[in-house]
Design a protein around this motif. Structure first.
Motif, mmCIF file in Angstrom:
data_model
loop_
_atom_site.group_PDB
_atom_site.id
_atom_site.type_symbol
_atom_site.label_atom_id
_atom_site.label_comp_id
_atom_site.label_asym_id
_atom_site.label_seq_id
_atom_site.Cartn_x
_atom_site.Cartn_y
_atom_site.Cartn_z
ATOM 1 N N LYS A 143 0.828 -1.207 0.000
ATOM 2 C CA LYS A 143 0.000 0.000 0.000
ATOM 3 C C LYS A 143 0.867 1.264 0.000
ATOM 4 C CE LYS A 143 -4.127 1.830 2.153
ATOM 5 N NZ LYS A 143 -4.984 1.874 3.338
ATOM 6 N N GLU A 168 -4.705 -6.267 -1.594
ATOM 7 C CA GLU A 168 -5.888 -6.738 -0.869
ATOM 8 C C GLU A 168 -6.032 -8.263 -0.980
ATOM 9 O OE1 GLU A 168 -7.698 -4.744 0.986
ATOM 10 O OE2 GLU A 168 -9.047 -6.343 1.636
ATOM 11 N N GLU A 224 -3.462 -2.073 -5.810
ATOM 12 C CA GLU A 224 -4.424 -2.115 -4.696
ATOM 13 C C GLU A 224 -5.117 -3.475 -4.641
ATOM 14 O OE1 GLU A 224 -6.591 1.973 -3.864
ATOM 15 O OE2 GLU A 224 -6.038 1.879 -5.990
ATOM 16 N N ILE A 235 -9.799 1.717 -9.403
ATOM 17 C CA ILE A 235 -8.929 1.035 -8.443
ATOM 18 C C ILE A 235 -7.693 0.539 -9.195
ATOM 19 C CG2 ILE A 235 -9.892 -1.304 -8.632
ATOM 20 C CD1 ILE A 235 -9.678 -1.400 -5.503
#
Lengths: 349, 349
Positions: free
Chosen positions: A169, B162, B158, B154
């Protein structure tokens, strides 16, 4: 000298016609292509033999190399070398498989070039230092987020998952290696793999992690005392803290040898009778590979000079009980060393 | 026959005195120890040569092997072999470095045992199948969480961050490999590394991922059409979807050869003139390694039999434009195949 000139000078010295590497870190270093393939260097010319899977991706990266589509891997390389009247190949035997060695040996004379490229990569250029610094900063910022989550009852794997997530991130390409989170008795295993064990009051907690940016890695270990602690644990921790600090401060660029740094850490631990628990070397180089030269160990005569980047990470492990390791990655400068991505010593209460 | 008996039978057949492996997956398979070390098998006896770093961790795992502390790696192994009057060693040349081969060759006769252990590992036992199924289920459940996050704007990274996080959160030891998230033109590179590129309206989105549980891996790829799409894109996607489905349904256990599965996928794509864009093989075995036997490619005569686990993953990639890959990991049963961790075909609107 360019990187290519440096490697070919050594290849020339051992009388080989070309340099071949199956190491993807070498390919990235010499061509700027981050992919899979076989690297070939002949004089000033650099080639990548790429299979169909990676060919377009490599072309798209505009590497400093001619890219050749190799449908049959090492066989395609062989055909090219025979056509170009190559007789002898300089090979790094540590990063070449026995299978590829045996294949190439049938047609070419093999010259041992083990560690040649690693010895060039041991001195970092400014762009490389910038990448490692960015990686260290990302790892540090990610850790700051995770630090606030550490509490009794959270599991090793939860902390690992969060830390890996935060590094990406914050801009990491990926984790530099499999993040280690160990607590309690698990800290007695230097390379523990995170489990569902929850952090308990009185645990040591060891977190060893790094980020990867532009292919370059950072590496860092914190050990914490969580909650209540005994004087014995405190003394054990302090001894290791001193050993790490003194080993680092001992470094005098252009004067200290790698083995002397290792000895300095060991000598400090010996004062407390703890050197017998220090079962690995004091550090290792860090760059495109998470472990590269120089090895900071008792047998290494390498002189420490500016623009080397390596870890200082003594650790002590009492079987069945606990362990402590503190690790920093440092950059050697003209007169001193710089700690990369340093966060101050912290305790969890 | 036990795993040890199986490997030693083959070692005997080539007249070697022992089997040595530097492959940590082999060590896990034959001893149940998940760590680093050198594996030695002599008749019914199994040994692990471990350095100080991994010794305690291996002992703690109570492996099916005698664990020997090897302070000097392959040199310690050599001393032991000489003491025990070993003359010849069976070696997998693909998982041995040229350096170790050259070292051992000085004192021992080397017999080529390349792929011997992989040929045993090609048939999975029930406990192994259970682990792969768990890995596939975890990956699937993690993906369900990520699926709801997919939207225009997005970024690839990312989604990667995740998904990796969710897999560990759902119980994976780690990701099986570096998760691929590619969108738009990046889908034309089969092994794209995720970037900060954001998903745009009309993009193809390709996600290739897997979980690792007990050392066993799962492997799966989805490709989505995000937002508006042209008929051309739809047809391109459908052709690949058919190729994947028909290749899988073509498998008749004990009758089909690996190469015929590959041919079935290629033949289907040829109907649409798309076979020239299918630049890799149709699949690979999955187990302790993410790539193991059998290779599902045009040159492989291996008969497909029950308890093999492999991927079916045709992919087509138009340079500079886009690509589609659909991948499932399947278990071969007595009469048919079972898809592991399957989630139905989904589109993002």
């Amino acid at each position: 000298m360019t990187r290519i000139e440096k490697i070919f000078k050594r290849v020339n010295e051992i009388g080989a016609d070309c340099f071949v590497s199956f190491d993807n870190s070498d390919m990235l270093y010499f061509t700027q292509a981050d992919s899979e393939g076989i690297l070939l260097i002949i004089e000033q010319k650099t080639f990548i033999f790429a299979n169909k899977l990676s060919y377009d991706s490599i072309i798209n990266q505009k590497p400093h190399a001619e890219v050749i589509q190799a449908l049959h891997g090492v066989k395609s390389l062989q055909e090219y070398l025979i056509e170009n009247k190559i007789h002898s190949i300089a090979l790094d035997l540590k990063s070449t498989s026995a299978f590829n060695l045996e294949t190439l040996r049938k047609n070419f004379e093999i010259k041992d070039a083990t560690d040649f490229s690693k010895q060039i990569r041991i001195i970092k250029e400014q762009s490389e230092i910038n990448s490692i610094k960015r990686a260290a900063l990302i790892a540090r910022n990610a850790f700051t987020k995770v630090y606030s989550m550490i509490k009794i009852g959270i599991s090793e794997k939860e902390l690992q998952g969060e830390l890996d997530y935060q590094m990406v991130k914050h801009g990491a390409q990926k984790s530099a290696f499999e993040t280690i989170v160990a607590s309690g008795v698990n800290t007695s295993f230097p390379h523990h793999k995170p489990t569902d064990k929850k952090i308990e009051d009185g645990d040591f907690l060891m977190i060893d992690f790094g980020a990867c940016v532009d292919g370059y890695n950072s590496d860092c270990t914190y050990t914490f005392l969580v909650g209540k602690r005994t004087d014995e644990e405190r003394d054990f921790y302090n001894a290791l803290f001193y050993a790490q600090t003194f080993a680092r401060e001992f470094i005098a660029p252009n004067r200290t040898k790698a083995k002397d740094i290792d000895k300095r850490a060991r000598d400090e631990l010996a004062k407390y009778g703890l050197d017998k628990y220090f079962i690995h070397s004091t550090g290792h180089g860090v760059g495109l590979d998470i472990h590269e030269l120089p090895n900071i160990d008792l047998s290494n005569d390498t002189l420490i000079v500016p623009n080397m980047v390596f870890t200082i990470e003594p650790g002590i492990y009492i079987p069945g009980k606990y362990g402590v390791r503190i690790e920093q990655t440092i950059l050697v400068k003209e007169n001193d060393v710089e700690i990369l991505g340093y966060a101050p010593f912290m305790e969890i209460i």
